[in-house]
Design a protein around this motif. Structure first.
Motif, PDB file in Angstrom:
ATOM      1  N   CYS A 152      -4.592  -4.411 -13.272  1.00 51.07           N
ATOM      2  CA  CYS A 152      -4.131  -3.337 -12.385  1.00 51.07           C
ATOM      3  C   CYS A 152      -3.436  -3.894 -11.148  1.00 51.07           C
ATOM      4  O   CYS A 152      -4.078  -4.540 -10.304  1.00 51.07           O
ATOM      5  N   ASN A 153      -2.148  -3.629 -11.030  1.00 51.84           N
ATOM      6  CA  ASN A 153      -1.357  -4.057  -9.875  1.00 51.84           C
ATOM      7  C   ASN A 153      -0.593  -2.872  -9.302  1.00 51.84           C
ATOM      8  O   ASN A 153      -0.576  -1.788  -9.886  1.00 51.84           O
ATOM      9  N   SER A 154       0.063  -3.093  -8.158  1.00 51.95           N
ATOM     10  CA  SER A 154       0.860  -2.058  -7.496  1.00 51.95           C
ATOM     11  C   SER A 154       2.148  -2.669  -6.968  1.00 51.95           C
ATOM     12  O   SER A 154       2.262  -3.895  -6.835  1.00 51.95           O
ATOM     13  N   ASN A 155       3.124  -1.817  -6.640  1.00 53.98           N
ATOM     14  CA  ASN A 155       4.358  -2.293  -6.025  1.00 53.98           C
ATOM     15  C   ASN A 155       4.067  -2.859  -4.645  1.00 53.98           C
ATOM     16  O   ASN A 155       3.160  -2.406  -3.944  1.00 53.98           O
ATOM     17  N   PRO A 172      -4.392  -3.010  -6.017  1.00 51.13           N
ATOM     18  CA  PRO A 172      -5.050  -1.803  -5.506  1.00 51.13           C
ATOM     19  C   PRO A 172      -6.569  -1.917  -5.480  1.00 51.13           C
ATOM     20  O   PRO A 172      -7.227  -1.253  -4.677  1.00 51.13           O
ATOM     21  N   TYR A 187       3.755  -8.385  -5.791  1.00 47.76           N
ATOM     22  CA  TYR A 187       3.061  -7.143  -6.093  1.00 47.76           C
ATOM     23  C   TYR A 187       1.739  -7.118  -5.340  1.00 47.76           C
ATOM     24  O   TYR A 187       1.352  -8.116  -4.713  1.00 47.76           O
ATOM     25  N   ASP A 238      -2.720   2.063 -11.271  1.00 45.15           N
ATOM     26  CA  ASP A 238      -1.705   2.662 -10.404  1.00 45.15           C
ATOM     27  C   ASP A 238      -0.516   3.116 -11.248  1.00 45.15           C
ATOM     28  O   ASP A 238       0.242   2.295 -11.772  1.00 45.15           O
ATOM     29  N   ASN A 269      -4.008   8.112  -2.175  1.00 40.61           N
ATOM     30  CA  ASN A 269      -2.600   8.484  -2.224  1.00 40.61           C
ATOM     31  C   ASN A 269      -2.129   9.034  -0.888  1.00 40.61           C
ATOM     32  O   ASN A 269      -1.044   8.686  -0.395  1.00 40.61           O
ATOM     33  N   ASN A 300       2.197   4.324 -10.399  1.00 35.78           N
ATOM     34  CA  ASN A 300       3.510   4.041  -9.805  1.00 35.78           C
ATOM     35  C   ASN A 300       4.032   2.661 -10.167  1.00 35.78           C
ATOM     36  O   ASN A 300       5.174   2.329  -9.858  1.00 35.78           O
ATOM     37  N   TYR A 301       3.212   1.844 -10.804  1.00 31.45           N
ATOM     38  CA  TYR A 301       3.588   0.451 -11.048  1.00 31.45           C
ATOM     39  C   TYR A 301       3.964   0.236 -12.507  1.00 31.45           C
ATOM     40  O   TYR A 301       3.183   0.543 -13.406  1.00 31.45           O
ATOM     41  N   ILE A 309       0.530   4.432  -3.750  1.00 32.86           N
ATOM     42  CA  ILE A 309      -0.348   4.132  -4.878  1.00 32.86           C
ATOM     43  C   ILE A 309      -0.889   5.438  -5.440  1.00 32.86           C
ATOM     44  O   ILE A 309      -1.346   6.298  -4.691  1.00 32.86           O
TER      45      ILE A 309
END
Length: 683
Positions: free
Chosen positions: A332-335, A392, A389, A456, A431, A458-459, A438
């Motif tokens: 699990c990662n995010s921008n 989260p 990146y 996430d 959020n 969004n990623y 996220i």
């Protein structure tokens, strides 16, 4: 690194699809076997308990379909035999129950859909078989495995799915790698029984994917507890008390306040460490640097998920065996947003990205944490700027947030919360605090639907090395076709229809309104139609014209306006952070900061192209097509199509959001695939 919503189609699957496309022209023995022997069989296995890791014969209750229809009472020598006695009843000269059709759907859950399957069963002799079939399949909660299969000869290349994929492999549950077999684990959620005019009975079973029911359990730490009005608050807060106790007990063992943050990672007990999940120790800390100087206890989001598994889901084995949620740095990662902060650091905190300007008195960073300076922080960072990146699961959540959701949410006013509802509410708060950067969602892993991720949405992942698979779709072309039917559809929201009229007819366009469509327009090549002296009409893609337009026309002006908007909203964010940090708790300043974050995230970089590729907006165009049945496609796989209009090819790609397998009454297995349009990421 996670790669869920934008991934490469399995390399061996690509090879098989290309071979199928060329089969009609090659006419090899393997090609003919594929075209002539692909009659599908469906097998339905019912289990005694719900643990899908136990597929042994001892746990198998009944098998319908599959190879059973080639033996015994399904043969003329069986059901026509006068010696045939079933369940103590004399022979009715009718075959046993059989499967007439099957439909399996595997979806991207962020689109508001779940994995599901529907199986239709015909019971020719209800008097003999209805009671037994009802006891086996018409039971909500019954665990099933649905298996759709072609003969091995239907695979031209004789290969299986490749061993290496973009995703980290998930070695739990099904290990099926055959291209000609689809397996789907499910739980019965409903059924219907219809009595037909020919005297037969139709039993229809509706099921849901296993991981989709993991979070449909109560937040009670003891699932056997009964809840009355007086005990509800006490029981629903029990999870909070246990988590809070873990935090306080842990921090009490660390005497030096300067290491409360930095050493916590090393000391936290690890009750659920498991090589398969990739989970590592999570940690927490105490903070007293907010406006009221009260002590607040925080724990990482990953730790909350760990304790949900430990205190809640692990206690539900009798009801949902194998239930487990994964949320960690591996999956699990995010921008990455350079200037991102939390607009609610009191409750949702980014530990190493929490500078809100400078204190007007001593000019020190205003950061609301116990460290004198964020630069002193040496623990795990929320973001990796070298990739870049974010993680989260490294967000810090005030333990009071857990308590507030459990006790004060609207749902908990009438009954105890379910795990899914708790995480949905927590996601909303994250959020909001991060201005929409996220968006945590519960999704089934595309490689193995028995795994549930808290991810996430969004990623999309690292998109640079993903090459979309070009789907053969024109029989008259050299590659041939695998497509049975195909359609592309525009679904522009009603609220945007007026805008698109303005876009086509006016120079006065708001860059805020048109932002989601700018990259689409940015990458479109012009189509030039010419007519020669004989009247022959020719259409050509004029990329030089596009370049010229970028240099001197509307596109260049849009790029300029976008950059100006980025600078404007970045400055507004910097100002909003400073004002938020300068005053005591103030709701209006918080609202102002949330608004500034949303604008910044809409325009995160000076470049239209870079921003669009990072955020991967979804354009209002869908593609849906059907091919012969095959296993291996996942939601998130990237595709492209040569035969669609030029404006839908240049600068765009398509990612799968749903894979539907259907087997008709005559044994024809088809795979229907639905896609959404996104920017192309390799330009």
């Amino acid at each position: 690194m996670s790669q869920i919503f934008y991934s490469a189609v399995d390399e061996n699957l690509q090879e098989e699809l290309n071979a199928r496309a060329a089969a009609a022209m090659s006419r090899t023995t393997d090609s003919l076997n594929y075209m002539l022997t692909k009659i599908a069989n469906v097998e339905l296995v019912a289990y005694k308990n719900q643990d899908f890791k136990d597929r042994g014969e001892k746990n198998q209750l009944y098998t319908l379909g599959g190879k059973t229809v080639q033996t015994g009472n399904y043969l003329p020598t069986g059901f026509l035999s006068n010696k045939n006695i079933v369940n103590g009843r004399p022979n009715s000269y009718k075959v046993p129950p059989f499967i007439t059709s099957c439909a399996v759907t595997m979806n991207d859950h962020t689109m508001g859909t779940l994995n599901s399957a529907t199986i239709n069963i015909t019971i020719p002799d209800p008097g003999r078989d209805l009671d037994y079939m009802e006891s086996i399949f018409a039971k909500p909660g019954r665990a099933l495995t649905i298996r759709i299969a072609h003969a091995d000869s239907a695979v031209i290349t004789k290969k299986t799915l490749a061993a290496s994929t973009i995703q980290p492999k998930v070695p739990i549950g099904s290990t099926n790698t055959k291209l000609c077999v689809v397996e789907f684990d499910a739980l019965v959620i409903s059924f219907s029984i219809s009595y037909l005019t020919d005297g037969t009975v139709a039993l229809t079973i509706h099921t849901r994917g296993t991981s989709n029911v993991y979070t449909d359990v109560t937040m009670l730490t003891d699932p056997a507890e009964t809840v009355d009005k007086e005990k509800k608050d006490q029981l629903t807060s029990d999870f909070y008390e246990r988590v809070y106790g873990q935090v306080v007990t842990f921090l009490a063992n660390i005497d030096d306040p300067t290491v409360k943050i930095q050493q916590a990672y090393e000391y936290l007990p690890t009750p659920l460490d498991n090589e398969l999940t990739g989970e590592s120790d999570s940690w927490m800390f105490k903070n007293d640097q907010f406006w009221d100087k009260q002590e607040r206890y925080y724990m990482q989001l990953g730790a909350i998920i760990k304790y949900l598994n430990r205190f809640i889901l692990s206690k539900q084995k009798e009801f949902v065996p194998g239930a487990f949620i994964i949320s960690n740095d591996v999956y699990c990662n995010s921008n990455y947003y350079e200037h991102l902060v939390s607009a609610d650091p009191e409750n949702i905190l980014i530990l190493d990205q929490c500078v809100y300007g400078q204190d007007p008195t001593d000019k020190k960073d205003r950061n609301f944490i116990s460290l004198n300076n964020v630069a002193e922080y040496t623990g795990e960072k929320f973001s990796d700027t070298t990739i870049p990146y974010s993680y989260p699961t490294r967000l810090y959540i005030n333990t009071n947030v857990i308590k507030d959701i459990l006790i004060n949410s609207k749902t908990s006013e009438t009954r105890t919360l379910k795990v899914g509802e708790f995480l949905t509410e927590l996601s909303k708060r994250i959020n909001y605090a991060l201005g929409g950067a996220i968006d945590m969602k519960l999704i089934s892993h595309p490689d193995n639907p028995n795994y549930l991720l808290y991810y996430d949405a969004n990623y999309l992942g690292d998109k640079k090395d993903i090459k979309p698979y070009n789907v053969p779709m024109m029989a008259g072309k050299e590659r041939g076709t695998i497509v049975r039917d195909f359609k592309i559809e525009a679904k522009l929201p009603t609220s945007m229809q007026g805008l698109m009229y303005t876009t086509a007819n006016s120079d006065n366009i708001s860059e805020e309104q048109i932002a989601p469509y700018m990259n689409f327009m940015y990458n479109n090549a012009a189509v030039i139609r010419t007519t020669d002296a004989t009247g022959k009409v020719t259409d050509n893609t004029d990329n030089n014209k596009l370049i010229e337009n970028r240099k001197s026309g509307v596109l260049t002006e849009m790029e300029k306006k976008y950059k100006e908007s980025h600078e404007k909203f970045l400055n507004a964010l910097i100002k909003a952070k400073q004002e938020f940090g300068d005053v005591k708790k103030n709701e209006s300043k918080q609202t102002q900061l949330v608004g500034a974050l949303k604008k910044y995230i809409q325009y995160p970089t000076p470049s239209i192209k870079q921003s669009a590729q990072m955020q991967a907006p979804i354009y209002p165009y869908d593609i849906e097509f059907t091919i012969d049945g095959i296993n291996g496609f996942r939601y998130g796989d990237a595709l492209e199509f040569d035969a669609i209009p030029t404006k839908y090819k240049n600068g765009t790609t398509f990612s799968i959001i749903a894979v539907n397998h259907n087997v008709s009454t005559n044994g024809e297995w088809t795979t229907n695939i639905k896609c959404i349009m996104r920017p192309k990421f390799d330009q």
